[in-house]
Design an enzyme around this catalytic site. Structure first.
Site, mmCIF file in Angstrom:
data_model
loop_
_atom_site.group_PDB
_atom_site.id
_atom_site.type_symbol
_atom_site.label_atom_id
_atom_site.label_comp_id
_atom_site.label_asym_id
_atom_site.label_seq_id
_atom_site.Cartn_x
_atom_site.Cartn_y
_atom_site.Cartn_z
ATOM 1 C CD GLN A 1 -1.825 -2.284 1.635
ATOM 2 O OE1 GLN A 1 -0.832 -2.495 2.321
ATOM 3 N NE2 GLN A 1 -2.672 -3.234 1.298
ATOM 4 C CG ASP B 1 7.583 6.082 -13.761
ATOM 5 O OD1 ASP B 1 8.082 5.957 -12.636
ATOM 6 O OD2 ASP B 1 8.279 6.202 -14.793
ATOM 7 C CE LYS C 1 -2.971 -11.124 -11.534
ATOM 8 N NZ LYS C 1 -2.635 -10.150 -12.595
ATOM 9 C CB SER D 1 -14.392 10.181 -23.177
ATOM 10 O OG SER D 1 -14.929 11.222 -23.967
ATOM 11 N NE ARG E 1 7.895 7.800 -18.288
ATOM 12 C CZ ARG E 1 6.914 8.404 -17.632
ATOM 13 N NH1 ARG E 1 6.920 9.723 -17.527
ATOM 14 N NH2 ARG E 1 5.921 7.722 -17.108
#
EC number: 1.4.1.3
Length: 558
Positions: free
Chosen positions: A141, A176, A183, A450, A516
């Protein structure tokens, strides 16, 4: 702890001999001693030999515990980066205090924080009752919400979800994406249940997660995985929004991978496979790496094999085929097919949709043996974990292994590939396309608009005004004696003039993210002299980023 392990690992493994014969630019990038800061070469001195991390591990099984396997990869990265983390701490603490702090944070990062084990009943369509088992693991977390898929499989276990959750933490860090790793798995074979029964299971599992605080837009956000897709994600979103999220305007951000009508995003279905393509593209176009492998840059003359013709395998195959690579083999759980002249992904997809299998495809023959050992340039394992092991790694013929699946390579196999000068593009980078576009979808749900809707017309009008301005400037300069001077945009620019669609923005953002992140991994590999060990470079990159979050946020109640 990590430093001691790292010192042991630095003792006795020489880099592959092939590195020494590479081109000058390749040698500068990859030919130094792995794991140590770059230094000027000393005449007459050979690089010190080194052991690979798997040799230092106590577990030498060909089929290792999945979570222990991921922890082993983490330990390798931690042993490489520990000294640098200590050096970079800008505090007034002593050297010992700094090292204790670094080791403490590394110990915080490594374990899985929470594992929820569930069992609940459902009544099947025939009137019988069945108890369903499920799990949700939250590895970290350090960033919230946690993020990770939900899979339906009889192979689901606590070990598997812990391993996959930890991979998600490092995967998000590599690209990033500001999520922690999680999971989930439900221990069923979805083929044995009707659609009505699957909906019952999905909605009940969602309610169990909600009751325990394991789902929510700012807490934990699931996504599709093995044997789940848009339909299941829509059920999850509807269940959450209709119950515990009834008063939450952001309720539909509780899950990603939804249909467009339920707040999904264009480009999510193909995102993981497209990310695999972009990941391979970034390394296959890097001349220094290709010279080490004895290959030419680009896809043009490359052959590839895909193991697993699900969502990831199909879309990886489509994009590589589109850019000139030739698929010569495809493997599934029930068998494999082969055609040295190439297999068309659309034709194979249509055949499988009609027949439910790739076997019998008229433009390919049955492949006898393991498709993982087939002759090709690029191997894409896109099925499940631990497919490449100590047993079959010596027989793999591919020069590039692109891990479309999670954890397909065991530590022993990874060691063999490094010794054989085979480049492995690791899972925690290569299949991060899915979570990257999930992040875009999550942001769309929080913004409630959107991508591009607010700018479509403005961008289109601006482009036309720009062209008109150029035209008028030329006419003022040269006159109109020969008529007007029309400015005709190229076909590519014409496509962009109307403004970027949501899919265009998603595809562009994904391509940029993968490019990147690839550059970061390459720089890390060069910085720590890791050679072709891109997996360790990716883990080091992830550890540095997660460490920075913990270090700068501070640790509460310690």
């Amino acid at each position: 702890m990590y430093r001691c392990l790292g010192e042991a690992l630095l003792l006795s493994r020489a880099g592959p001999a092939a590195l020494g014969s590479a081109a000058a630019d390749s040698a500068a990038l990859l030919g130094r001693t792995r794991g140590q800061p770059a230094t000027a070469p000393q005449p007459g001195l050979a690089p010190p030999a080194r052991r690979h991390y798997s040799e230092a591990a106590a577990d030498r099984e060909d089929d290792p515990n999945f979570f222990k396997m991921v922890e082993g990869f983490f330990d390798r990265g931690a042993s490489i980066v520990e000294d640098k983390l200590v050096e970079d701490l800008k505090t007034r603490e002593s050297e010992e205090q700094k090292r204790n702090r670094v080791r403490g944070i590394l110990r915080i990062i490594k374990p899985c924080n929470h594992v929820l084990s569930l069992s609940f009943p459902i009544r099947r369509d025939d009137g019988s009752w069945e108890v369903i088992e499920g799990y949700r693991a939250q590895h970290s977390q350090h960033r919230t919400p946690c993020k990770g898929g939900i899979r339906y499989s009889t192979d689901v276990s606590v070990d598997e979800v812990k391993a996959l959750a930890s991979l998600m933490t490092y995967k998000c860090a590599v690209v990033d994406v500001p999520f922690g790793g999680a999971k989930a798995g439900v221990k069923i074979n979805p083929k044995n249940y009707t659609d009505n029964e699957l909906e019952k299971i999905t909605r009940r599992f969602t309610m169990e997660l909600a009751k325990k605080g394991f789902i929510g837009p700012g807490i934990d956000v699931p996504a599709p995985d093995m044997s789940t897709g848009e339909r299941e994600m829509s059920w999850i979103a509807d269940t959450y929004a209709s119950t515990i999220g009834h008063y939450d305007i952001n309720a539909h951000a509780c899950v990603t991978g939804k249909p467009i009508s339920q707040g999904g995003i264009h480009g999510r279905i193909s995102a993981t496979g497209r990310g695999v393509f972009h990941g391979i593209e970034n390394f296959i176009n890097e001349a220094s790496y290709m010279s080490i492998l004895g290959m030419t840059p680009g896809f043009g003359d490359k052959t590839f094999v895909v193991q697993g013709f699900g969502n990831v395998g199909l879309h990886s195959m489509r994009y590589l085929h589109r850019f000139g690579a030739k698929c010569v083999g495809v493997g599934e759980s029930d068998g494999s097919i082969w055609n040295p002249d190439g297999i068309d992904p659309k034709e194979l997809e249509d055949f499988k949709l009609q027949h439910g299998t790739i076997l019998g495809f008229p433009k390919a023959k049955i492949y006898e043996g393991s498709i993982l050992e087939a002759d090709c340039d690029i191997l894409i394992p896109a099925a499940s974990e631990k497919q490449l092991t100590k047993s079959n790694a010596p027989r793999v013929k591919a020069k590039i292994i692109a891990e479309g699946a999670n954890g397909p390579t065991t530590p022993e196999a990874d060691k063999i590939f490094l010794e054989r000068n085979i480049m492995v593009i690791p899972d925690l980078y290569l299949n991060a396309g899915g979570v990257t576009v999930s992040y875009f979808e999550w942001l769309k749900n929080l913004n409630h608009v959107s991508y591009g809707r607010l700018t479509f017309k403005y961008e289109r009008d601006s482009n036309y005004h720009l062209l008109m301005s150029v035209q008028e400037s030329l006419e003022r300069k040269f006159g109109k004696h020969g008529g007007t001077i029309p400015i005709v945009p190229t076909a590519e620019f014409q496509d962009r003039i109307s403004g970027a669609s949501e899919k265009d923005i998603v595809h562009s953002g994904l391509a940029y993210t993968m490019e990147r992140s690839a550059r970061q991994i390459m720089r890390t590999a060069m910085k720590y002299n890791l050679g072709l060990d891109l997996r360790t470079a990716a883990y080091v990159n992830a550890i540095e980023k997660v460490f920075k979050v913990y270090n700068e946020a501070g640790v509460t109640f310690t």
